[in-house]
Enzyme design. Structure first.
Site, PDB file in Angstrom:
ATOM      1  N   ALA A  63       0.764  -1.399   0.066  1.00 60.69           N
ATOM      2  CA  ALA A  63      -0.135   0.091   0.109  1.00 60.69           C
ATOM      3  C   ALA A  63       0.788   1.220   0.179  1.00 60.69           C
ATOM      4  O   ALA A  63       2.160   1.252   0.162  1.00 60.69           O
ATOM      5  CB  ALA A  63      -0.949  -0.226   1.436  1.00 60.69           C
ATOM      6  N   GLY A 102      -0.166  -5.322   0.085  1.00 59.34           N
ATOM      7  CA  GLY A 102      -1.395  -5.009  -0.955  1.00 59.34           C
ATOM      8  C   GLY A 102      -0.957  -5.661  -2.389  1.00 59.34           C
ATOM      9  O   GLY A 102      -1.842  -6.088  -2.889  1.00 59.34           O
ATOM     10  N   GLU A 105      -2.006  -9.327  -1.985  1.00 58.83           N
ATOM     11  CA  GLU A 105      -3.356  -9.484  -1.982  1.00 58.83           C
ATOM     12  C   GLU A 105      -3.843  -9.246  -3.387  1.00 58.83           C
ATOM     13  O   GLU A 105      -4.866  -9.857  -3.781  1.00 58.83           O
ATOM     14  CB  GLU A 105      -3.886  -8.161  -1.140  1.00 58.83           C
ATOM     15  CG  GLU A 105      -3.445  -9.023   0.488  1.00 58.83           C
ATOM     16  CD  GLU A 105      -3.844  -7.864   1.349  1.00 58.83           C
ATOM     17  OE1 GLU A 105      -3.639  -6.699   1.509  1.00 58.83           O
ATOM     18  OE2 GLU A 105      -4.849  -8.334   2.430  1.00 58.83           O
ATOM     19  N   GLU A 125       2.507  -6.831   6.791  1.00 59.31           N
ATOM     20  CA  GLU A 125       1.818  -5.757   7.301  1.00 59.31           C
ATOM     21  C   GLU A 125       1.853  -5.760   9.095  1.00 59.31           C
ATOM     22  O   GLU A 125       2.008  -4.897   9.528  1.00 59.31           O
ATOM     23  CB  GLU A 125       0.266  -6.005   6.995  1.00 59.31           C
ATOM     24  CG  GLU A 125      -0.066  -5.459   6.012  1.00 59.31           C
ATOM     25  CD  GLU A 125       0.339  -6.792   4.681  1.00 59.31           C
ATOM     26  OE1 GLU A 125       0.783  -7.644   4.964  1.00 59.31           O
ATOM     27  OE2 GLU A 125      -0.364  -6.145   3.605  1.00 59.31           O
TER      28      GLU A 125
END
Ligand SMILES: NC(=O)c1ccc[n+]([C@@H]2O[C@H](COP(=O)([O-])OP(=O)(O)OC[C@H]3O[C@@H](n4cnc5c(N)ncnc54)[C@H](O)[C@@H]3O)[C@@H](O)[C@H]2O)c1
Length: 698
Positions: A63, A102, A105, A125
């Protein structure tokens, strides 16, 4: 705004490319671009399959963490993932570099993953005190199984592509051009006519754990045992368990709720502070882009002892040839043998291959005599801690080193300016203070002398980063940033045991706070004779520590110190003899013993250090509060999830800390415990250390 997402049609395959340097972070523009490109590819009847790839050195590495703490701007990553899952045509992620957070993901939302050699995939994370919040905890277990996913998510460590391929996270490894391989794979998938299955709909890897979760629970307990007090790892366990106990959408909703709670919590705030502080520490006022680091191709280390050997390994570990120098064949051979033993042990444990151990060993050349440094671009001195010796060595280095070589000392306590004056080139001299074991500990204090040239400083910082350290600039003073603060803790821990606390009670409170070890166990590990010798040379005393040393109790190396150690073991056992010795010392000094609670122990272990840090900041020894936090997290085991001493002090509140320090100054009669000027001022203004960024520091 630059076009960060583009699409190209390769016959019947749409290739969507993200180009958002440096790491293709999934910021708002990228998410928006992806949603648009996916909709277009979905609607285009010519497109039979889709590839999502990234330009540059890596697939999305996560992210955009600068968006944390700001209101979320749609589309979210979850929206992008929904778009991919609703496309109805095969979607292939073409991953390379560091496919993290991310980024992974996003790749997990695709039907397939094709990876380039060298790719590392992970969900880190937890290291920022959160958990994967876009389905990672629900999809990864469905692909590689709950226990493997649990280990990956709780540790945050990325896995190499080879393992990802074995575990089924990667469907094919790309030989040659990644895009070509991914397009070919996508086309095959479209042509096969096999029904498309989304990761969310897979259940095969979960069935075993659903039937019997005992292995999962055992693995979870083992992982959490090492993460006491930390919220994120526990939340990760809960979320991964949801993957096999709840329907997918409910698991996803629960993950979201856990993510939000962590993101708003103190621990994640502290960990993000450290993340940014570490990067900030590289920005040095006055060292603009015009100041270029000097080229460093080869290095030399003087002194093949404990530190010198470790420092030489740091260079070899990253492929920099290094000459290791000592005074005679014997100490040199001993140093080289220790290095070899360390590498062989690492290889035996599987940390590196034995070929890699050989390669690193070949990069270290042992030599007798300081004339052997002539080719080195940087020379780090790590001989005995004696000023006269160091001055003599620097005069010799001045005679032998090539012009422009950086001359660094690893001194812990000596005046770097005085060492520099032993040369005719003080501008090239600075401190590079490594921590023991030097090949393991991440912290590097780079000590800037009064005469140190900006480009010499920039070189030491750059070399520090290259050898995988976390460099922090310190000014010249006794103990620099870290040890100067630590000294305050040592004084106070000695006082605490004289006033009535048991060493094991002090250690237990410090460990409960989150340090890996308390001050007394640490003293025993490092060797009590080290401090004893330093105190004697400075005319200082510490009644209990001195008495232990006089009794030959130097810590683990003699089998006893503050604690007793069974032969060959490192487990500290409280020793009734030490209790008697402490009580006798209290009596001799006329100190009345009393019961001391954990709250007082913690305040007295931490607040005097925070007070000293305020002086260090005020004097400009540290450039900014975040630098002090980085020093303590990377060099002394301060729990990162508490953000370092300055961040912690702001969290407690400076008025509270100032009040307690005033109280302890009175209680002990030690005026230096009274709140330092900067601390008092900030407390009176109801401000925190975070507001104090002196001397143009960013
Ligand atoms: N040990 C630690 O935890 C630690 C941590 C940070 C910094 N330091 C600093 O690092 C330095 C070295 O400490 P150490 O623990 O590695 O000491 P050490 O005693 O293990 O090693 C010193 C080495 O220097 C060699 N040496 C002595 N004189 C020399 C000369 N004239 N030329 C070349 N080599 C010479 C010795 O033979 C020995 O091998 C000291 O300044 C110390 O304060 C130590």
């Amino acid at each position: 705004m630059a076009n960060v997402v583009s699409s190209a049609l390769e016959r019947d395959v749409a290739v969507i490319t993200i180009d958002n340097p440096p790491v293709n972070a999934l910021g708002h523009a990228v998410r928006q671009g992806l949603v648009g490109a996916i909709a277009t590819a979905k609607a285009d009847a010519v497109v039979k399959a889709i590839v999502i790839a990234c330009a540059g050195r890596t697939f999305c590495a996560g992210a955009d963490i600068t968006e944390f703490g700001k209101p979320a701007k749609a589309p979210s990553l979850a929206d992008v993932i929904n778009a991919i899952e609703g496309v109805g045509k095969p979607v292939v992620a073409a991953v390379h570099g560091t496919t993290l957070g991310g980024g992974l993901e996003l790749a997990l939302a695709c039907h397939f993953r094709v990876a380039a050699p060298g790719t590392r995939l992970g969900l880190p994370e937890v290291k920022l005190g959160i958990l994967p919040g876009a389905g990672g905890t629900q999809r990864l277990p469905r692909v590689i199984g709950s226990e493997k996913a649990l280990a990956a998510i709780v540790s945050g460590e990325p896995m190499p592509v080879e393992q990802a391929l074995t575990d089924g996270l990667v469907d094919r490894s790309a030989e040659g051009d990644l895009a070509v391989a991914a397009i070919a794979f996508a086309r095959e998938a479209a042509a096969s006519g096999k029904p498309l299955r989304l990761v969310r709909d897979r259940d095969d890897r979960l069935a075993a754990t659903r039937g019997d979760r005992s292995a999962f629970d055992k693995a979870a307990a083992a992982l959490l045992a090492r993460k006491q007090g930390q919220q994120a790892p526990a939340a990760c366990v809960k979320a991964v368990a949801n993957a096999f106990t709840l329907p997918f959408d409910e698991g996803l909703a629960a993950e979201r709720a856990l993510f939000r709670a962590l993101l708003d919590g103190d621990q994640s705030r502290a960990l993000r502070h450290i993340f940014f502080a570490e990067r900030e520490a590289n920005k040095i006022p006055g060292l603009g882009p015009a100041v270029q680091a000097r080229d460093v191709v080869t290095a030399a280390v003087i002194g093949a002892g404990t530190m010198g050997g470790g420092i030489a390994m740091c260079f070899a570990n990253v492929g920099i040839p290094v000459t290791l120098v000592d005074t005679a064949a014997e100490p040199l051979a001993r140093g080289m043998a220790t290095i070899e033993k360390n590498y062989r042990n690492t290889a035996a444990r599987g940390g590196i291959t034995s070929a890699e151990a050989d390669r690193r060993l070949k990069l270290i050349t042992g030599k007798v005599g300081n004339e052997n440094v002539a080719k080195a671009d940087i020379i780090i001195e790590a001989v005995f801690e004696e000023m006269d010796l160091k001055r003599r060595i620097f005069a010799e280095l001045d005679a032998h080193a090539k012009p422009g070589a950086v001359l660094a000392t690893n001194t812990s306590t000596l005046d770097v300016d005085e060492i520099g004056r032993a040369t005719k080139r003080p501008g090239d001299v600075l401190g590079m203070h490594f921590f023991s074991p030097a090949n393991v500990m991440r912290l590097l204090e780079v000590v800037r002398g009064k005469a140190t040239a900006p480009d010499a400083l920039a070189t030491a910082m750059a070399v520090g980063r290259r050898i995988a350290k976390v460099p922090v600039v310190s000014g010249v003073c006794y103990g620099f940033i870290g040890n100067r603060m630590l000294h305050k803790r040592s004084v106070e821990s000695e006082r605490l045991i004289l006033e009535g606390a048991a060493p094991e009670a002090v250690d237990a409170a410090v460990v409960a706070f989150g340090f890996p070890m308390g001050p007394f166990a640490m003293g025993d590990l490092a060797g009590l004779d080290v401090g004893w010798r330093i105190r004697k040379s400075r005319g200082a005393t510490a009644a209990v520590a001195d008495a232990l040393c006089e009794a030959g109790r130097f810590g683990q190396k003699t089998g006893k110190g503050y604690y007793l150690y069974d032969a060959g073991l490192r487990t500290p056992k409280p020793d009734p003899e030490v209790a008697k010795l402490i009580e006798a010392t209290s009596a001799r000094l006329g100190i009345k013993r009393r019961a001391i609670g954990d709250q007082e122990i913690i305040e007295r272990m931490l607040y005097p250090m925070i007070n000293e840090a305020a002086r260090i900041l005020d004097e400009g020894i540290a450039l900014r509060p975040g630098d002090i936090d980085v020093v303590w997290v990377y060099g002394y085991g301060w729990p990162a999830w508490r953000g370092g001493p300055m961040h912690y002090a702001d969290h407690i509140g400076l008025p509270n800390i100032a009040e307690r320090l005033g109280h302890y100054a009175k209680q002990t009669g030690d005026a230096t415990l009274a709140p330092a000027a900067l601390l008092s001022r900030l407390a009176a203004e109801a401000k925190g250390f975070a507001s104090h960024n002196p001397k143009g520091a960013a």
